[in-house]
Write an enzyme that holds these catalytic residues in place. Structure first.
Site, PDB file in Angstrom:
ATOM      1  N   ASN A 185       0.803  -1.220   0.000  1.00 18.95           N
ATOM      2  CA  ASN A 185       0.000   0.000   0.000  1.00 18.95           C
ATOM      3  C   ASN A 185       0.837   1.271   0.000  1.00 18.95           C
ATOM      4  O   ASN A 185       0.344   2.327  -0.396  1.00 18.95           O
ATOM      5  CB  ASN A 185      -0.945   0.002   1.202  1.00 18.95           C
ATOM      6  CG  ASN A 185      -1.963  -1.112   1.128  1.00 18.95           C
ATOM      7  OD1 ASN A 185      -2.046  -1.824   0.125  1.00 18.95           O
ATOM      8  ND2 ASN A 185      -2.751  -1.282   2.185  1.00 18.95           N
ATOM      9  N   HIS A 232     -12.774  32.548 -36.634  1.00 18.01           N
ATOM     10  CA  HIS A 232     -13.968  31.778 -37.021  1.00 18.01           C
ATOM     11  C   HIS A 232     -13.751  31.086 -38.362  1.00 18.01           C
ATOM     12  O   HIS A 232     -14.703  30.838 -39.105  1.00 18.01           O
ATOM     13  CB  HIS A 232     -15.216  32.676 -37.095  1.00 18.01           C
ATOM     14  CG  HIS A 232     -15.487  33.452 -35.855  1.00 18.01           C
ATOM     15  ND1 HIS A 232     -16.253  32.962 -34.819  1.00 18.01           N
ATOM     16  CD2 HIS A 232     -15.082  34.681 -35.462  1.00 18.01           C
ATOM     17  CE1 HIS A 232     -16.309  33.859 -33.849  1.00 18.01           C
ATOM     18  NE2 HIS A 232     -15.597  34.910 -34.214  1.00 18.01           N
ATOM     19  N   SER A 362      -0.689   8.020 -50.585  1.00 12.63           N
ATOM     20  CA  SER A 362      -1.882   7.318 -51.039  1.00 12.63           C
ATOM     21  C   SER A 362      -1.500   6.068 -51.810  1.00 12.63           C
ATOM     22  O   SER A 362      -0.507   6.049 -52.543  1.00 12.63           O
ATOM     23  CB  SER A 362      -2.734   8.224 -51.931  1.00 12.63           C
ATOM     24  OG  SER A 362      -3.829   7.513 -52.477  1.00 12.63           O
ATOM     25  N   LYS A 368       0.530  11.881 -54.262  1.00 17.11           N
ATOM     26  CA  LYS A 368      -0.101  12.533 -53.113  1.00 17.11           C
ATOM     27  C   LYS A 368       0.801  12.435 -51.886  1.00 17.11           C
ATOM     28  O   LYS A 368       1.357  11.389 -51.586  1.00 17.11           O
ATOM     29  CB  LYS A 368      -1.456  11.883 -52.816  1.00 17.11           C
ATOM     30  CG  LYS A 368      -2.337  12.680 -51.881  1.00 17.11           C
ATOM     31  CD  LYS A 368      -3.732  12.037 -51.794  1.00 17.11           C
ATOM     32  CE  LYS A 368      -4.723  12.926 -51.081  1.00 17.11           C
ATOM     33  NZ  LYS A 368      -4.332  13.172 -49.687  1.00 17.11           N
TER      34      LYS A 368
END
Length: 507
Positions: A185, A232, A362, A368
């Protein structure tokens, strides 16, 4: 001889002897009482016989752990090898057991026994005995089985060093000597704090510092690159790319400061509290001496916890540290997302940043290339956030004098520290240091932005400036053309008042 033993076992209906691998996977069984020579023959094959308070158990002959460890593998077949107790916890236990042996020697433990314990504990701390710790995280919430796993390994290794017989518990007993003045403990939470502190200092903080320094260098490199801002996700007024990156630098700086601010509570050790925090079966000064020894062994400022009842029953310090790492994950999620979105393209996205090309992106689209380091970082951030939820639940479940979510909590804290540290290094080396500013694209987007009209507010007022922006957007014309057509100002006035370099701060 083997055939004779098999016949004897069959005639007496002895159970089948499992292999060492079977014992590790939990397929262990008790061996009925039999003649010593039979046990010796069995031991010479693949296992030896050890005892715990529940009886006899077969232990692989090539392992230093003992009966209680084997019994735990039988009782907790959860998750397999990938769910084993983290090695940093085991190494931390090695440090603790060495420190305890040193102090116990000062209080009268036989120097020969103490010395053997210290040598064996050093091997545990150095990772030399990792294969002897098969237990999973998912066990008793106090970590008792792991504490006994450590006690057994150190005991048997010390016995071997002293020329004794493995499993005999002589001359080094796992409880009476290795675990002297200790309880699971208080030892497990002590090991938790040692492991967490070492991981923070060896992995997490160095990784974050590396990322901080790389981002800071980019902020300086991009100090003169003026770009359009976005709020935003829509166009806003200008700033420099360096200013944008300076925000990331500050986030990482604060992340390190938050983590460091949590460390004083991590440096407090529960050792000396024993079963419920009272210190039963220890000597006055034991707790302080052990903490000092651990500090000397690690080079970190560990001290004894001022209140052992809190140290055993609550793990708020780990929740606090996890919370700091959770905040760090939030910061890194934002930084990685910004960088990958600013680097989107190459022709149809924002394209303001040119990111390093590390590998094909990819299996179907030739040529890519993807922002893989950003993606890895954001996944790490998500995992750390999930880890913090688990740590929070664990921390809230301290019942009376003991929290019994200890193994799960430290597993997740260590996981978070390691992931954040490693991901920071990977992100730095494979992405940040190679980022370039696409100035041609940046200038094009800035010059086309309608939000430059904000610079006209002090001269013609908000309403007229808004009409210029709306009309220009509707007609597809420039701000300058529209302002002149509406008769609000001359070309000379527009050129004098609308200068992006003059819009970067207060006047």
């Amino acid at each position: 001889m083997n055939r004779a033993f098999c016949l004897l076992a069959r005639s007496r209906r002895f159970p089948r002897v499992p292999s060492a691998g079977a014992v590790l996977s939990g397929e262990a069984a008790t061996l009925p009482r039999c003649a010593p020579n039979v046990v010796r023959m069995a031991s010479q094959n693949s296992f030896r016989i050890e005892y715990d308070t529940f009886g006899e158990l077969k232990v692989p002959t090539d392992k230093y752990y003992g009966a209680q460890t084997v019994r735990s593998t039988m009782n907790f077949k959860i998750g397999g090898a990938t769910e084993r107790m983290p090695i940093p916890v085991i190494k931390a236990f090695g440090i603790l057991k060495r420190a305890a042996a040193e102090v116990n020697q000062e209080y009268g433990l036989d120097p020969k026994i103490a010395s053997a314990i210290m040598k064996a504990a050093d091997e545990v701390a150095e990772g030399k005995l990792n294969d002897h710790f098969p237990l999973v995280v998912w066990q008793t919430g106090s970590g008792t089985q792991t504490n006994m796993n450590v006690n057994e390994v150190i005991s048997n290794r010390a016995i071997e060093m002293l020329g004794g017989e493995l499993g005999s518990k002589k001359p080094v007993h796992p409880n009476d000597h290795v675990n002297k003045s200790q309880s699971s403990n208080d030892t497990f939470p002590t090991a938790m704090h040692i492991a967490a502190a070492l991981e923070v200092h060896q992995v997490l903080l160095p990784g974050l510092q590396k990322l901080h320094d790389a981002l800071s260098a980019k902020s300086k490199e991009f100090a003169q690159v003026i770009k359009i801002g976005r709020t935003h996700t829509q166009d806003a007024v200008p700033l420099t790319l360096g200013q944008e990156f300076s925000g990331y630098v500050q986030q990482v700086q604060y992340a390190m400061e938050r983590i460091k601010a949590a460390m004083p509570r991590i440096y407090e050790l529960a050792a000396g509290g024993t079963a419920v925090g009272t210190g039963l079966n220890t000597r006055i000064g034991f707790a302080e001496k052990v903490a000092a020894k651990v500090a000397a062994l690690t080079g970190l400022p560990f001290v004894t916890a001022p209140n052992k009842f809190e140290a055993l029953a609550a793990h708020d310090a780990l929740v606090e540290l996890s919370g700091a790492m959770n905040t760090t994950a939030c910061s890194l999620m934002k930084i990685a997302n910004d960088i990958r979105f600013l680097g989107s393209g190459p022709r149809s996205g924002l394209g303001e940043l040119i990111l390093p090309e590390n590998e094909p992106g990819s299996s179907i689209m030739p040529g890519k290339v993807n922002p893989t380091q950003c993606e890895a970082m954001t996944m790490v951030a998500a995992q750390v956030m999930g880890n913090h939820v688990a740590v929070t639940v664990g921390g809230s479940n301290g019942h009376f004098e003991l929290n019994v979510f200890k193994p799960m909590m430290i597993k997740n804290v260590l996981h978070s520290a390691r992931l954040l540290g490693d991901a920071s290094v990977s992100f730095t080396e494979n992405c940040v240091v190679g980022i370039q500013a696409n100035t041609e694209r940046i200038n094009k987007l800035m010059n086309e932005s309608l939000m430059l009209v904000t610079a006209l507010n002090p001269h013609i007022g908000y309403d007229k400036a808004a009409k210029i922006a709306k009309t220009a957007h509707k007609n597809g014309s420039t701000l300058k053309e529209t302002a002149i057509e509406l008769g609000y100002l001359t070309a000379e006035q527009f050129d004098e008042w609308v200068k992006p370099k003059d819009m970067l701060g207060p006047k």
